[in-house]
Design a protein around this motif. Structure first.
Motif, PDB file in Angstrom:
ATOM      1  N   LEU A   1      40.143  26.484  35.346  1.00  0.00           N
ATOM      2  CA  LEU A   1      39.397  27.677  35.751  1.00  0.00           C
ATOM      3  C   LEU A   1      38.906  27.623  37.195  1.00  0.00           C
ATOM      4  N   SER A   2      39.129  26.517  37.888  1.00  0.00           N
ATOM      5  CA  SER A   2      38.705  26.413  39.289  1.00  0.00           C
ATOM      6  C   SER A   2      39.841  26.660  40.268  1.00  0.00           C
ATOM      7  N   ASN A   3      41.068  26.594  39.799  1.00  0.00           N
ATOM      8  CA  ASN A   3      42.221  26.920  40.628  1.00  0.00           C
ATOM      9  C   ASN A   3      42.624  28.370  40.350  1.00  0.00           C
ATOM     10  N   PRO A   4      42.800  29.193  41.385  1.00  0.00           N
ATOM     11  CA  PRO A   4      43.069  30.623  41.150  1.00  0.00           C
ATOM     12  C   PRO A   4      44.301  30.889  40.294  1.00  0.00           C
ATOM     13  N   TYR A   5      45.356  30.129  40.501  1.00  0.00           N
ATOM     14  CA  TYR A   5      46.596  30.396  39.777  1.00  0.00           C
ATOM     15  C   TYR A   5      46.513  29.902  38.331  1.00  0.00           C
TER      16      TYR A   5
ATOM     17  N   ILE B   1      47.153  50.438  28.050  1.00  0.00           N
ATOM     18  CA  ILE B   1      45.861  51.074  28.315  1.00  0.00           C
ATOM     19  C   ILE B   1      44.714  50.112  28.027  1.00  0.00           C
ATOM     20  N   VAL B   2      44.775  49.440  26.884  1.00  0.00           N
ATOM     21  CA  VAL B   2      43.700  48.518  26.491  1.00  0.00           C
ATOM     22  C   VAL B   2      43.645  47.317  27.431  1.00  0.00           C
ATOM     23  N   THR B   3      44.809  46.788  27.824  1.00  0.00           N
ATOM     24  CA  THR B   3      44.844  45.599  28.678  1.00  0.00           C
ATOM     25  C   THR B   3      44.353  45.920  30.081  1.00  0.00           C
ATOM     26  N   PHE B   4      44.734  47.073  30.622  1.00  0.00           N
ATOM     27  CA  PHE B   4      44.258  47.470  31.946  1.00  0.00           C
ATOM     28  C   PHE B   4      42.732  47.583  31.961  1.00  0.00           C
ATOM     29  N   ALA B   5      42.162  48.058  30.874  1.00  0.00           N
ATOM     30  CA  ALA B   5      40.715  48.252  30.808  1.00  0.00           C
ATOM     31  C   ALA B   5      39.987  47.037  30.250  1.00  0.00           C
ATOM     32  N   ASN B   6      40.685  45.907  30.091  1.00  0.00           N
ATOM     33  CA  ASN B   6      40.059  44.722  29.500  1.00  0.00           C
ATOM     34  C   ASN B   6      38.935  44.193  30.385  1.00  0.00           C
ATOM     35  N   PHE B   7      37.842  43.823  29.730  1.00  0.00           N
ATOM     36  CA  PHE B   7      36.670  43.327  30.452  1.00  0.00           C
ATOM     37  C   PHE B   7      36.222  41.968  29.930  1.00  0.00           C
ATOM     38  N   ASP B   8      36.229  41.797  28.615  1.00  0.00           N
ATOM     39  CA  ASP B   8      35.615  40.621  27.986  1.00  0.00           C
ATOM     40  C   ASP B   8      36.234  39.314  28.437  1.00  0.00           C
ATOM     41  N   ILE B   9      37.561  39.229  28.397  1.00  0.00           N
ATOM     42  CA  ILE B   9      38.224  37.948  28.637  1.00  0.00           C
ATOM     43  C   ILE B   9      37.956  37.437  30.049  1.00  0.00           C
ATOM     44  N   VAL B  10      38.191  38.304  31.040  1.00  0.00           N
ATOM     45  CA  VAL B  10      38.012  37.875  32.435  1.00  0.00           C
ATOM     46  C   VAL B  10      36.537  37.610  32.730  1.00  0.00           C
ATOM     47  N   GLN B  11      35.648  38.439  32.227  1.00  0.00           N
ATOM     48  CA  GLN B  11      34.232  38.274  32.526  1.00  0.00           C
ATOM     49  C   GLN B  11      33.674  36.991  31.924  1.00  0.00           C
ATOM     50  N   ILE B  12      34.079  36.661  30.716  1.00  0.00           N
ATOM     51  CA  ILE B  12      33.551  35.460  30.052  1.00  0.00           C
ATOM     52  C   ILE B  12      34.172  34.193  30.627  1.00  0.00           C
TER      53      ILE B  12
ATOM     54  N   THR C   1      36.077  33.669  33.665  1.00  0.00           N
ATOM     55  CA  THR C   1      36.051  33.377  35.102  1.00  0.00           C
ATOM     56  C   THR C   1      35.059  34.235  35.882  1.00  0.00           C
ATOM     57  N   ALA C   2      34.604  35.356  35.298  1.00  0.00           N
ATOM     58  CA  ALA C   2      33.741  36.323  36.002  1.00  0.00           C
ATOM     59  C   ALA C   2      34.387  36.804  37.308  1.00  0.00           C
ATOM     60  N   GLY C   3      35.713  36.816  37.332  1.00  0.00           N
ATOM     61  CA  GLY C   3      36.429  37.273  38.514  1.00  0.00           C
ATOM     62  C   GLY C   3      36.799  36.191  39.499  1.00  0.00           C
ATOM     63  N   GLY C   4      36.245  35.020  39.358  1.00  0.00           N
ATOM     64  CA  GLY C   4      36.536  33.938  40.289  1.00  0.00           C
ATOM     65  C   GLY C   4      37.747  33.125  39.852  1.00  0.00           C
ATOM     66  N   PRO C   5      38.109  32.107  40.599  1.00  0.00           N
ATOM     67  CA  PRO C   5      37.532  31.743  41.895  1.00  0.00           C
ATOM     68  C   PRO C   5      38.067  32.620  43.036  1.00  0.00           C
ATOM     69  N   ARG C   6      37.200  32.851  44.015  1.00  0.00           N
ATOM     70  CA  ARG C   6      37.513  33.641  45.209  1.00  0.00           C
ATOM     71  C   ARG C   6      38.009  35.050  44.864  1.00  0.00           C
TER      72      ARG C   6
END
Length: 313
Positions: free
Chosen positions: A169-173, A242-253, A255-260
């Motif tokens: 989770l610390s490497n972007p790729y 449609i559901v995947t484009f609007a997905n919020f839970d997985i990324v937010q929990i 990585t919260a959008g990170g790293p960078r």
């Protein structure tokens, strides 16, 4: 009232009965009954979807403090930011790759389960639906524990077998790989159950006739199974997109959008700008960028479904 009716015969008595009869005929109509039964759902859709969408259109034309009209200023500001274009790229990679692998895994698994005996199918269907039944936030927390650099279960196993730690989770790729993997794990059972239902509807006589003509398994799949499943494949891909484009839970929990900011998607970036940074109009502008993308996808996919439906009819 009786005296009035006697004194003025006809209109008062004759117009009341047709009025009651017309109301009864109106209530007896199936379309009217269906509309009245759907009215609570329509009210919920209007209150939770239509009104917020219209309000976000108004909100996106205001400045941060919201008293001043800026027109398309928020959209032009976003288009000049490199971070926003990275969010667009990441959202496309996240949605398209996740939907592709979910559809592929669901199709392969549905064929495997469909070829099992009836008793075995029930057990496998129940087990394979478990990822889809578990609440997404709860299962994502479990995956976060498996990937977290501090106490990663995968890194612990890797070290035990002589490997090295992986910066999940610390490497972007690697972080991109992780959020796509979790989305595929969660969404593949939906494709499985839809494709399995579609396979059950394919007449066995078609396979028997093709086998008598000498067609092998691959030819039966290409010329019988896929044409019979094209519409259900298109609908499930559209819904999942449609559901995947609007997905919020997985990324937010995870990585919260990170790293960078390299794992942000539209939903998490809109949350970052609108809620955490306090710029609601800018956050609304980010979320509205999803609408034309999904609308164009829906038009092309549904047009193909309608065209194939006319050909069959």
């Amino acid at each position: 009232m009786v005296d009035i009716a006697r004194r003025y015969p006809g209109p008062l008595v004759e117009t009341a009965a047709p009025a009651r009869g017309g109301m009864q005929r109106f209530l007896r109509r199936r379309s009217t009954t269906a509309f009245l039964m759907c009215l609570p759902l329509i009210a919920i859709v209007v209150g939770l979807i239509v009104y917020p969408f219209l309000y976000s259109l108004v909100l996106a034309t205001l400045n941060k403090a919201q008293p001043k009209f800026v027109g398309l200023g928020n959209f032009s500001y976003l288009l000049r930011r490199d971070t926003f274009w990275m969010v667009v790229q990441q959202s496309a990679i996240f949605a398209l790759s996740a939907v592709f692998f979910k559809a592929l895994i669901g199709l392969v698994t549905a064929h495997l389960v469909n070829n099992l005996p009836s008793k075995g199918q029930r057990k496998w269907r129940g087990m394979l639906l478990v990822p889809w039944v578990i609440p997404l936030a709860l299962s994502t927390l479990g995956w976060w524990w498996l990937f977290d650099p501090t106490h990663s279960a995968f890194n612990w196993l890797s070290e035990r077998f002589g490997g090295q730690e992986v910066p999940w989770l610390s490497n972007p790729y690697w972080a991109r790989f992780c959020v796509i993997l979790v989305n595929v794990w969660y969404g593949a059972p939906f494709f499985l159950i839809m494709y399995l239902a579609a396979l059950k509807s394919v007449p066995e006589q078609l396979y028997e006739a093709a086998q008598i003509d000498g067609a092998n398994a691959w030819q039966r799949f290409i010329h019988i199974t896929l044409p019979m499943m094209r519409n259900i494949i298109a609908i499930t891909v559209l819904f999942s997109l449609i559901v995947t484009f609007a997905n919020f839970d997985i990324v937010q929990i995870m990585t919260a959008g990170g790293p960078r900011n390299m794992t942000h998607v539209f939903a998490t970036y809109a949350f970052l700008l609108g809620i955490r940074s306090g710029d609601l109009p800018l956050g609304a502008s980010v979320s509205l960028f999803m609408f034309p993308i999904l609308a164009i996808s829906a038009v092309f996919i549904l047009r193909g479904v309608r065209k194939r439906g006319k050909e069959v009819a």
